[in-house]
Write a protein that holds these residues in place. Structure first.
Motif, PDB file in Angstrom:
ATOM      1  N   VAL A  34      -4.585  20.410  -0.120  1.00  0.00           N
ATOM      2  CA  VAL A  34      -3.402  19.550  -0.071  1.00  0.00           C
ATOM      3  C   VAL A  34      -2.229  20.266   0.578  1.00  0.00           C
ATOM      4  O   VAL A  34      -1.919  21.413   0.238  1.00  0.00           O
ATOM      5  N   VAL A  35      -1.607  19.579   1.505  1.00  0.00           N
ATOM      6  CA  VAL A  35      -0.372  20.057   2.115  1.00  0.00           C
ATOM      7  C   VAL A  35       0.770  19.206   1.581  1.00  0.00           C
ATOM      8  O   VAL A  35       0.765  17.970   1.712  1.00  0.00           O
ATOM      9  N   ILE A  36       1.737  19.861   0.952  1.00  0.00           N
ATOM     10  CA  ILE A  36       2.874  19.198   0.333  1.00  0.00           C
ATOM     11  C   ILE A  36       4.007  19.174   1.336  1.00  0.00           C
ATOM     12  O   ILE A  36       4.556  20.217   1.700  1.00  0.00           O
ATOM     13  N   GLY A  37       4.349  17.988   1.825  1.00  0.00           N
ATOM     14  CA  GLY A  37       5.449  17.852   2.779  1.00  0.00           C
ATOM     15  C   GLY A  37       6.672  17.283   2.101  1.00  0.00           C
ATOM     16  O   GLY A  37       6.591  16.248   1.439  1.00  0.00           O
ATOM     17  N   ASP A  62      10.864  16.570   7.180  1.00  0.00           N
ATOM     18  CA  ASP A  62      11.742  15.397   7.186  1.00  0.00           C
ATOM     19  C   ASP A  62      10.963  14.303   7.897  1.00  0.00           C
ATOM     20  O   ASP A  62      10.742  14.378   9.115  1.00  0.00           O
ATOM     21  N   VAL A  63      10.535  13.291   7.161  1.00  0.00           N
ATOM     22  CA  VAL A  63       9.617  12.302   7.717  1.00  0.00           C
ATOM     23  C   VAL A  63      10.248  11.444   8.805  1.00  0.00           C
ATOM     24  O   VAL A  63       9.540  10.699   9.503  1.00  0.00           O
ATOM     25  N   THR A  64      11.566  11.540   8.977  1.00  0.00           N
ATOM     26  CA  THR A  64      12.221  10.724  10.010  1.00  0.00           C
ATOM     27  C   THR A  64      12.183  11.386  11.386  1.00  0.00           C
ATOM     28  O   THR A  64      12.654  10.795  12.366  1.00  0.00           O
ATOM     29  N   GLY A  65      11.622  12.595  11.483  1.00  0.00           N
ATOM     30  CA  GLY A  65      11.611  13.320  12.756  1.00  0.00           C
ATOM     31  C   GLY A  65      10.206  13.513  13.299  1.00  0.00           C
ATOM     32  O   GLY A  65       9.348  14.100  12.633  1.00  0.00           O
ATOM     33  N   GLU A  66       9.955  13.062  14.519  1.00  0.00           N
ATOM     34  CA  GLU A  66       8.611  13.158  15.093  1.00  0.00           C
ATOM     35  C   GLU A  66       8.201  14.611  15.314  1.00  0.00           C
ATOM     36  O   GLU A  66       7.036  14.973  15.100  1.00  0.00           O
ATOM     37  N   ALA A  67       9.136  15.458  15.739  1.00  0.00           N
ATOM     38  CA  ALA A  67       8.795  16.864  15.950  1.00  0.00           C
ATOM     39  C   ALA A  67       8.391  17.526  14.637  1.00  0.00           C
ATOM     40  O   ALA A  67       7.470  18.362  14.602  1.00  0.00           O
ATOM     41  N   ALA A  68       9.055  17.170  13.552  1.00  0.00           N
ATOM     42  CA  ALA A  68       8.713  17.721  12.243  1.00  0.00           C
ATOM     43  C   ALA A  68       7.311  17.291  11.825  1.00  0.00           C
ATOM     44  O   ALA A  68       6.548  18.070  11.245  1.00  0.00           O
ATOM     45  N   TRP A  69       6.951  16.067  12.142  1.00  0.00           N
ATOM     46  CA  TRP A  69       5.599  15.591  11.843  1.00  0.00           C
ATOM     47  C   TRP A  69       4.555  16.373  12.638  1.00  0.00           C
ATOM     48  O   TRP A  69       3.522  16.784  12.098  1.00  0.00           O
ATOM     49  N   ARG A  70       4.827  16.574  13.918  1.00  0.00           N
ATOM     50  CA  ARG A  70       3.860  17.316  14.738  1.00  0.00           C
ATOM     51  C   ARG A  70       3.667  18.733  14.202  1.00  0.00           C
ATOM     52  O   ARG A  70       2.545  19.248  14.164  1.00  0.00           O
ATOM     53  N   ALA A  71       4.764  19.349  13.788  1.00  0.00           N
ATOM     54  CA  ALA A  71       4.682  20.710  13.242  1.00  0.00           C
ATOM     55  C   ALA A  71       3.896  20.731  11.934  1.00  0.00           C
ATOM     56  O   ALA A  71       3.103  21.656  11.687  1.00  0.00           O
ATOM     57  N   ALA A  72       4.094  19.726  11.093  1.00  0.00           N
ATOM     58  CA  ALA A  72       3.395  19.673   9.811  1.00  0.00           C
ATOM     59  C   ALA A  72       1.889  19.497  10.007  1.00  0.00           C
ATOM     60  O   ALA A  72       1.078  20.141   9.328  1.00  0.00           O
ATOM     61  N   VAL A  73       1.507  18.636  10.938  1.00  0.00           N
ATOM     62  CA  VAL A  73       0.082  18.425  11.202  1.00  0.00           C
ATOM     63  C   VAL A  73      -0.538  19.688  11.802  1.00  0.00           C
ATOM     64  O   VAL A  73      -1.651  20.096  11.423  1.00  0.00           O
ATOM     65  N   ALA A  74       0.186  20.340  12.707  1.00  0.00           N
ATOM     66  CA  ALA A  74      -0.325  21.571  13.306  1.00  0.00           C
ATOM     67  C   ALA A  74      -0.521  22.652  12.248  1.00  0.00           C
ATOM     68  O   ALA A  74      -1.530  23.380  12.260  1.00  0.00           O
TER      69      ALA A  74
END
Length: 245
Positions: A34-37, A62-74
């Motif tokens: 599990v990854v806790i975001g 921060d779920v409102t930022g696309e770059a933050a999402w890409r970093a979290a998935v990576a």
């Protein structure tokens, strides 16, 4: 003894406390990585430490930022491999009459509750495709099935999540990705603890109490597991019978 989600790699947003934390604990107990975001870094790191580095890690998201999402998935892929489960749980509510609701407050709620779900689904799809499939659970609300006064932005966003779930389910199915929404009623978390309205709601529903976070997490667990392999594009209501009235 095997768990119900052995081998799954699941990203949980809003995972540092409340329903998100209960979901993270349930998933780890049943065999998932599990990854806790979350934006709540101290709480998120503490939960990851509690669950153990082998099974959980925290990423600031921060779920409102696309770059933050890409970093979290990576980061998830780096630690555990492709994402096979996503729980879009991050959310907020702003209570006030419509005539007093500012554009900024309305947009803030929609950005987290609705845009965050869109970005999450969009960003994890390539990872799930690489894994050969996956399951997305979007946490909506009983307020996405019916409506309540004084929470217009919240209601709008949660109805939107319901529709987005159905559209994504149709689009993602050829990739082996299921998408469902969960619609809790009143849950005993920090979001509802100070609301007289929340307490009044449960007094008139068939099960006259707020849900425990673990009870909602159990539904999320089912939808992420292979037990729900034929369920997609559907609403799963867990509201103590409130919407049955």
């Amino acid at each position: 003894m095997s768990g119900r989600v052995d081998g799954k790699v699941v990203l949980v947003t809003g995972g540092a406390r409340g329903l998100g934390a209960a979901t993270a604990r349930t998933l780890v107990a049943e065999g998932a990585k599990v990854v806790i975001g979350d934006v709540l870094a101290p709480e998120g790191r503490a939960l990851a430490a509690e669950l153990g580095a082998a099974d959980a890690l925290f990423v600031e998201l921060d779920v409102t930022g696309e770059a933050a999402w890409r970093a979290a998935v990576a980061r998830t892929e780096e630690a555990y491999g492709p994402v096979t489960g996503l729980v879009n749980n991050a959310g907020l509510v702003h209570r006030c009459p419509v005539e007093d609701l500012t554009e900024a407050d309305y947009r803030r709620v929609v950005d987290v509750n609705q845009v965050g779900v869109f970005l999450g689904m969009k960003t994890v799809l390539p990872s799930m495709r690489a894994a050969g499939g996956g399951s997305i659970v979007n946490v909506s609300s009983v307020g996405g099935m019916i409506a309540f006064p004084y929470i217009l932005g919240y209601t709008a966003s949660k109805w939107a999540v319901r529709g987005m779930t159905k559209a994504a389910a149709q689009e993602f199915a050829p990739h082996g990705v299921r998408v469902n929404s969960v619609h809790p009623g009143v849950v005993a978390t920090g979001m509802t603890a100070d609301s007289d309205r929340s307490h009044a709601l449960v007094e008139h529903q068939p099960i006259r109490r707020a849900a425990r976070p673990a009870e909602i997490a159990g539904m999320v667990l089912y939808l992420l597991s292979d037990e729900a392999s034929y369920a997609t594009g559907s609403e799963f209501v867990v509201d103590g019978g409130y919407s049955s009235q």
